[in-house]
Each structure stands twice: as structure tokens, then as C-alpha cells.
Design an enzyme around this catalytic site. Structure first.
Site, PDB file in Angstrom:
ATOM      1  N   GLY A  40      -4.425   4.596  -0.290  1.00 46.59           N
ATOM      2  CA  GLY A  40      -4.878   3.293   0.192  1.00 46.59           C
ATOM      3  C   GLY A  40      -3.749   2.751   1.004  1.00 46.59           C
ATOM      4  N   ASP A  61       1.340  14.503  -0.976  1.00 45.04           N
ATOM      5  CA  ASP A  61       0.450  13.952  -2.082  1.00 45.04           C
ATOM      6  C   ASP A  61      -0.418  15.193  -2.765  1.00 45.04           C
ATOM      7  OD1 ASP A  61      -1.996  12.687  -3.082  1.00 45.04           O
ATOM      8  OD2 ASP A  61      -1.784  11.149  -1.649  1.00 45.04           O
ATOM      9  N   SER A  68     -14.920   7.563  -3.921  1.00 46.67           N
ATOM     10  CA  SER A  68     -14.399   6.166  -4.263  1.00 46.67           C
ATOM     11  C   SER A  68     -13.336   5.917  -3.321  1.00 46.67           C
ATOM     12  CB  SER A  68     -14.209   5.956  -5.505  1.00 46.67           C
ATOM     13  OG  SER A  68     -12.915   6.741  -6.057  1.00 46.67           O
ATOM     14  N   ASP A 129       1.094   5.613  -6.257  1.00 43.06           N
ATOM     15  CA  ASP A 129       0.410   4.653  -7.188  1.00 43.06           C
ATOM     16  C   ASP A 129       0.958   4.664  -8.580  1.00 43.06           C
ATOM     17  OD1 ASP A 129      -0.738   6.870  -8.083  1.00 43.06           O
ATOM     18  OD2 ASP A 129      -2.720   6.577  -7.779  1.00 43.06           O
ATOM     19  N   ASN A 130       2.295   4.980  -9.076  1.00 46.15           N
ATOM     20  CA  ASN A 130       2.613   4.992 -10.132  1.00 46.15           C
ATOM     21  C   ASN A 130       4.061   5.042 -10.015  1.00 46.15           C
ATOM     22  OD1 ASN A 130       3.993   8.083 -10.801  1.00 46.15           O
ATOM     23  ND2 ASN A 130       2.280   8.294  -9.483  1.00 46.15           N
ATOM     24  N   CYS A 172      18.853  -0.642  -4.718  1.00 49.15           N
ATOM     25  CA  CYS A 172      17.664   0.294  -4.665  1.00 49.15           C
ATOM     26  C   CYS A 172      16.512  -0.151  -5.272  1.00 49.15           C
ATOM     27  CB  CYS A 172      18.323   1.766  -5.228  1.00 49.15           C
ATOM     28  SG  CYS A 172      18.382   1.611  -6.961  1.00 49.15           S
ATOM     29  N   CYS A 189      -5.957   1.346  -9.472  1.00 52.47           N
ATOM     30  CA  CYS A 189      -7.178   0.809  -8.727  1.00 52.47           C
ATOM     31  C   CYS A 189      -8.414   0.983  -9.522  1.00 52.47           C
ATOM     32  CB  CYS A 189      -7.166   1.111  -7.288  1.00 52.47           C
ATOM     33  SG  CYS A 189      -5.751   0.830  -6.349  1.00 52.47           S
ATOM     34  N   CYS A 253      22.039   3.727  -8.505  1.00 54.51           N
ATOM     35  CA  CYS A 253      23.081   3.195  -7.455  1.00 54.51           C
ATOM     36  C   CYS A 253      24.237   2.471  -7.803  1.00 54.51           C
ATOM     37  CB  CYS A 253      22.221   2.513  -6.109  1.00 54.51           C
ATOM     38  SG  CYS A 253      21.765   0.854  -6.779  1.00 54.51           S
TER      39      CYS A 253
END
Length: 255
Positions: A40, A61, A68, A129-130, A172, A189, A253
Site C-alpha cells: 500500500g 517484498d 484484496s 507492515d510489521n 533512529c 490492514c 544507535c
């Protein structure tokens, strides 16, 4: 780096901007961005990084396109369903601009493959997304002195920031969220829902923030605004920024 006449024509609207100019456009053409997540946020971010003429793109990815996804992941079509997102996204780039170099990596970035994926990146843009992957990406960027553009969305709330945690005076991403979110069990989502246009807004804003970093030192637009988190409210439209402090005890960091 000089631009060929056909590239000058393609990016003329950038070049006439005093804040970008020929030097800024040449910097974009000479840049390598690693995009973490082609979903997304990554989808619109990729469209505008490619449209801006970022010369080299590595797309990371490990997921495949699902029907969907089509509601918000704008580079995919029904014919891409079942295809690895990184490969479908790379094919989109090739159709869009033959002058760009693009590589698809059908993996999830982690400690075991960061050296192979990130060695010569000028910037990493993370739209995954995690939290586990987000923190792994941030830690890898700190360790390799690579600037990070981080973008996230939850329902109608978006967050975008540039980080340079490898610098002594800059936080960071782990300074922001701490160590508590290394687990994979965060909101999704699928469970919470998401408005496609809201994801597009966050993704394109992330692309603009990435461009700030890439043209830094070459153009007036290049103020990376490291450590400043922009909060985007889609429900009651508005934006505000907050400053993230560097955590001296940060495991990535800190001192």
C-alpha cells in the site's frame, strides 16, 4: 553526471524548479533507493520515485499479489494476482521507464541478507507492515550508515519521517518505538481496514521525503529534516510534526 537530451525533456518540470534544478535531477538519476515493501505505501512511493527519475531501484517484498490488494496497491492489476509483488512491481518500472535500473528481491529483509541487499544504497524507504521488519531495517541502516525514510499507516493516521541514526546527533527509528515491538503480532490492514486514498497520501509524502534526502547537498529542496515525524490525520484533515529525541540507551544507535 550529465543527462541525455531525452532525459532532459522527460524531467523538464523538475529542472525548471529552482529548488531542484539540473543538479538535483542529476543527483536523483545517480541515486540508488532500496524500497522495503511493495504494498500500500510502497506502491505509490515507487510510482513517484520512478517518475522522479531515481536511477536505480531495488524492490524487496516476500509477499504475492492478492485480489484484496487492488483496492490500494495501485501498480498491480488483476493479471498480477498470485505473482510475487517485488517481481510485478519491477515489471511495472520497466514498462514505465526503460532508463531506470530495477532489481526485484523476493525476500523479507533481515540480519541474514542485509549485507547482500543494502551495500550501496543511498537511501532505504520502508513501507512494510510489521514492527519486526521495520526494526530490522532500521538497525541495518544504522549499522551501514544509510539514511532511512520510514512511512506507516493505521486506519486514518499516517506517519512519515527521515532518520539518520548513524549520526551522533540524530535518532533512529528504534529510538522512536523502542524495543517492545520486535514481535510480529501488530495490527494489520486485513483486521482493521484501510482507505486506499489515505495509503496513497502517505506513500507519496514518503516519496517526497525521500527526494529531500537524495538531493541534499545538490539542491535547495534537500533538507532531510531528520528526526522530525510528520503525523497525517485523514479523518480530520491536517498535518503536524513532532521532534523525536535520540535515546542514549538505544540498542541500535545509543552510546
Amino acid at each position: 553526471m550529465s543527462l541525455a537530451p531525452e532525459r532532459l525533456a522527460r524531467f523538464a518540470r523538475h529542472i525548471v524548479l529552482p529548488e531542484i534544478g539540473g543538479a538535483g535531477q542529476a543527483a536523483l538519476a545517480n541515486s540508488h533507493v532500496v524500497l522495503i515493501g511493495c504494498g500500500g505505501i510502497g506502491s505509490p512511493a515507487l510510482q513517484y520515485l520512478a517518475a522522479a527519475g531515481v536511477g536505480r531501484l531495488t524492490l524487496v517484498d516476500d509477499d504475492v499479489v492478492d485480489v484484496s490488494n487492488l483496492q490500494r496497491q495501485t501498480i498491480f492489476t488483476p493479471s498480477d494476482v498470485g505473482t510475487p509483488k517485488a517481481e510485478a512491481a519491477a515489471e511495472w518500472v520497466r514498462r514505465f521507464d526503460l532508463g531506470l535500473e530495477v532489481t526485484a528481491v523476493v525476500e523479507r529483509l533481515g540480519g541474514d541478507n542485509a549485507d547482500r541487499i543494502l551495500p550501496d544504497a543511498d537511501l532505504v524507504l520502508d513501507g512494510c507492515d510489521n514492527f519486526a521488519t521495520r526494526l530490522a531495517v532500521s538497525d541495518a541502516c544504522v549499522a551501514r550508515a544509510i539514511p532511512l525514510t520510514s512511512a506507516a499507516i493505521g486506519r486514518f493516521q499516517g506517519q512519515v519521517a527521515n532518520f539518520a541514526g548513524h549520526r551522533e546527533d540524530q535518532p533512529c527509528y528504534r529510538c522512536f518505538v523502542g524495543d517492545a515491538f520486535d514481535a510480529q503480532d501488530c495490527d494489520t490492514c486485513a483486521a482493521d481496514g484501510v482507505l486506499g486514498a489515505m495509503v496513497g497520501m502517505v506513500g507519496t509524502f514518503a516519496a517526497m521525503h525521500a527526494i529531500r534526502v537524495l538531493v541534499h547537498g545538490h539542491a535547495a529542496f534537500g533538507d532531510p529534516k531528520y528526526g522530525s515525524l510528520t503525523l497525517i490525520d485523514g479523518m480530520n484533515p491536517g498535518m503536524r510534526s513532532i521532534r523525536i529525541a535520540k535515546d542514549p540507551a538505544c540498542s541500535a544507535c545509543g552510546a
